[in-house]
Design a protein around this motif. Structure first.
Motif, short mmCIF file in Angstrom:
data_model
loop_
_atom_site.label_atom_id
_atom_site.label_comp_id
_atom_site.label_asym_id
_atom_site.label_seq_id
_atom_site.Cartn_x
_atom_site.Cartn_y
_atom_site.Cartn_z
N GLN A 64 138.03 92.24 -12.99
CA GLN A 64 137.34 91.08 -12.52
C GLN A 64 137.33 91.06 -11.12
OE1 GLN A 64 136.14 87.22 -14.66
NE2 GLN A 64 138.09 86.84 -13.86
N TYR A 95 133.28 89.81 -11.97
CA TYR A 95 133.01 89.29 -13.31
C TYR A 95 133.42 90.80 -14.13
CZ TYR A 95 128.67 91.84 -13.35
OH TYR A 95 127.50 92.99 -13.28
N ARG A 142 130.94 95.81 -18.16
CA ARG A 142 131.02 97.09 -19.22
C ARG A 142 131.70 97.95 -18.87
NH1 ARG A 142 126.18 99.31 -20.23
NH2 ARG A 142 126.93 100.28 -22.10
N THR A 147 136.40 93.91 -25.95
CA THR A 147 135.25 92.77 -25.84
C THR A 147 135.75 91.54 -26.41
OG1 THR A 147 133.71 94.70 -25.58
CG2 THR A 147 132.91 92.59 -26.32
N ALA A 185 137.68 89.63 -23.99
CA ALA A 185 136.93 89.30 -22.73
C ALA A 185 136.16 88.18 -23.19
CB ALA A 185 136.34 90.57 -22.25
N THR A 186 135.72 88.05 -24.27
CA THR A 186 134.66 87.16 -24.69
C THR A 186 135.32 85.85 -25.09
OG1 THR A 186 134.36 88.05 -26.97
CG2 THR A 186 132.84 88.60 -25.12
N PHE A 187 136.54 85.90 -25.71
CA PHE A 187 137.39 84.67 -26.09
C PHE A 187 137.80 83.75 -25.02
CE2 PHE A 187 141.14 82.78 -27.51
CZ PHE A 187 140.63 82.07 -28.81
N THR A 204 137.78 81.93 -21.44
CA THR A 204 136.64 81.36 -20.49
C THR A 204 136.93 81.85 -19.09
OG1 THR A 204 137.70 79.25 -20.37
CG2 THR A 204 135.79 79.71 -21.88
N TYR A 262 137.45 84.82 -18.18
CA TYR A 262 136.87 86.19 -17.92
C TYR A 262 135.47 85.70 -17.87
CZ TYR A 262 141.49 87.58 -19.14
OH TYR A 262 142.81 87.88 -19.12
N ARG A 263 134.71 86.02 -16.77
CA ARG A 263 133.20 85.95 -16.28
C ARG A 263 132.38 87.16 -16.83
NH1 ARG A 263 132.49 81.11 -14.92
NH2 ARG A 263 129.96 81.60 -14.75
N ARG A 264 131.36 86.86 -17.76
CA ARG A 264 130.57 88.02 -18.20
C ARG A 264 129.53 88.41 -17.27
NH1 ARG A 264 131.14 89.26 -23.24
NH2 ARG A 264 130.35 91.12 -22.47
N LYS A 265 129.17 87.49 -16.36
CA LYS A 265 127.97 87.90 -15.54
C LYS A 265 128.26 87.53 -13.82
CE LYS A 265 126.03 83.32 -16.17
NZ LYS A 265 124.89 82.44 -16.83
#
Length: 291
Positions: free
Chosen positions: A43, A48, A51, A69, A72-74, A76, A78-81
């Protein structure tokens, strides 16, 4: 539609990240435990978790991209965009909300012209509502890149984001000086903060948070709650002098005051003995207890 494979990092970036990743992994007896700091590391590279970053973590830790993944999605953090240099988080959990957090968040959305988890057009500020940051003593709290800005108001919060967007110096209420979100991510990955004086400035908890600890150690006079262990009356707060806590029970409430029982009290029906059960039959348990 299936996505094409994630692009590779440029060779020089990959080499640098591999060296950092090996340093992080060496800290743990099980390499899988290094996933969280490695996500912060990637990050820090692009602001962020891309992929490409997740594929890199999976390869370094011998995990599947699905496993990476899922983590990383669990979380907050970690930003995904793509996001701004400064993540401005307004606590909207219960205490901060009732103290004004909801109003601050609404004012900032209108002032910045963005919604939750959106970034200003200049790329400076990403606004989001966040859950409790364990700073209830200082509610309402705003955090910028995880540094505390305590006891905020809508006006002070608007000045804060204006200063951030204008590049003016901004100092947290407590803690280390601000740095960008990418720099913060690298520190969270476990690498030292090399800015002069930053570590010394980080300090500890605020005064309000430590008051209870000082009282418990006998370093401060008075008590927060009324004692339950037979302490001398002069050590207890005088009635009405302090807000009572749940430890001060029994209070004269409907639940504890026999003269004001909870709920409506219907008059006894004719022939109904006071100690009768629901069916009107005599319940001798009270008499037996009395004997």
């Amino acid at each position: 539609m299936p996505q094409p494979p994630a692009p590779e990092y440029p060779a020089e970036v990959r080499e640098r990240l591999e060296a950092d990743a090996r340093e992080v992994i060496a800290r743990y007896p099980d390499s899988r435990s290094a996933l969280l700091p490695l996500l912060h590391l990637v990050q820090a590279e692009e602001g962020y978790v891309t992929r490409t970053g997740m594929a890199f973590c999976a390869e370094m830790l011998d995990l599947t991209t699905a496993e990476v993944t899922a983590v990383a999605t669990f979380y907050t953090m970690y930003r995904r965009k793509p996001s701004g240099d400064y993540q401005v988080g307004v606590c909207t959990n219960t205490l901060c909300a009732v103290m004004g957090g909801d109003a601050i968040f609404d004012e900032l959305k209108a002032h910045l012209g963005v919604g939750n988890d959106e970034t200003t057009p200049d790329g400076a500020v990403t606004l989001e509502h966040i859950e409790c940051n364990a700073a209830c003593d200082f509610a309402p709290v705003v955090m910028v890149n995880w540094e505390f800005f305590d006891n905020q108001t809508p006006e002070s919060a608007k000045r804060l984001v204006d200063d951030l967007r204008a590049g003016r110096p901004v100092a947290p209420t407590r803690g280390a000086p601000l740095c960008t979100y990418q720099e913060t991510s690298r520190i969270l990955a476990g690498f030292p903060d090399t800015r002069e004086g930053a570590v010394e400035a980080s300090g500890g908890a605020g005064h309000a948070s430590l008051t209870g600890l000082r009282i418990a150690k006998g370093e401060a006079p008075g008590r927060v709650v009324r004692p339950r262990d037979g302490a001398h009356p002069e050590e207890a707060p005088q009635p009405g002098s302090q807000h009572l806590s749940s430890h001060d029970a029994p209070q004269e409430t409907a639940a504890s005051d026999p003269e004001h029982p909870a709920g409506p009290v219907a008059p006894p029906s004719p022939g109904h003995h006071p100690s009768s059960g629901p069916s009107g039959t005599r319940d001798d348990s009270t008499d037996k207890e009395g004997e």
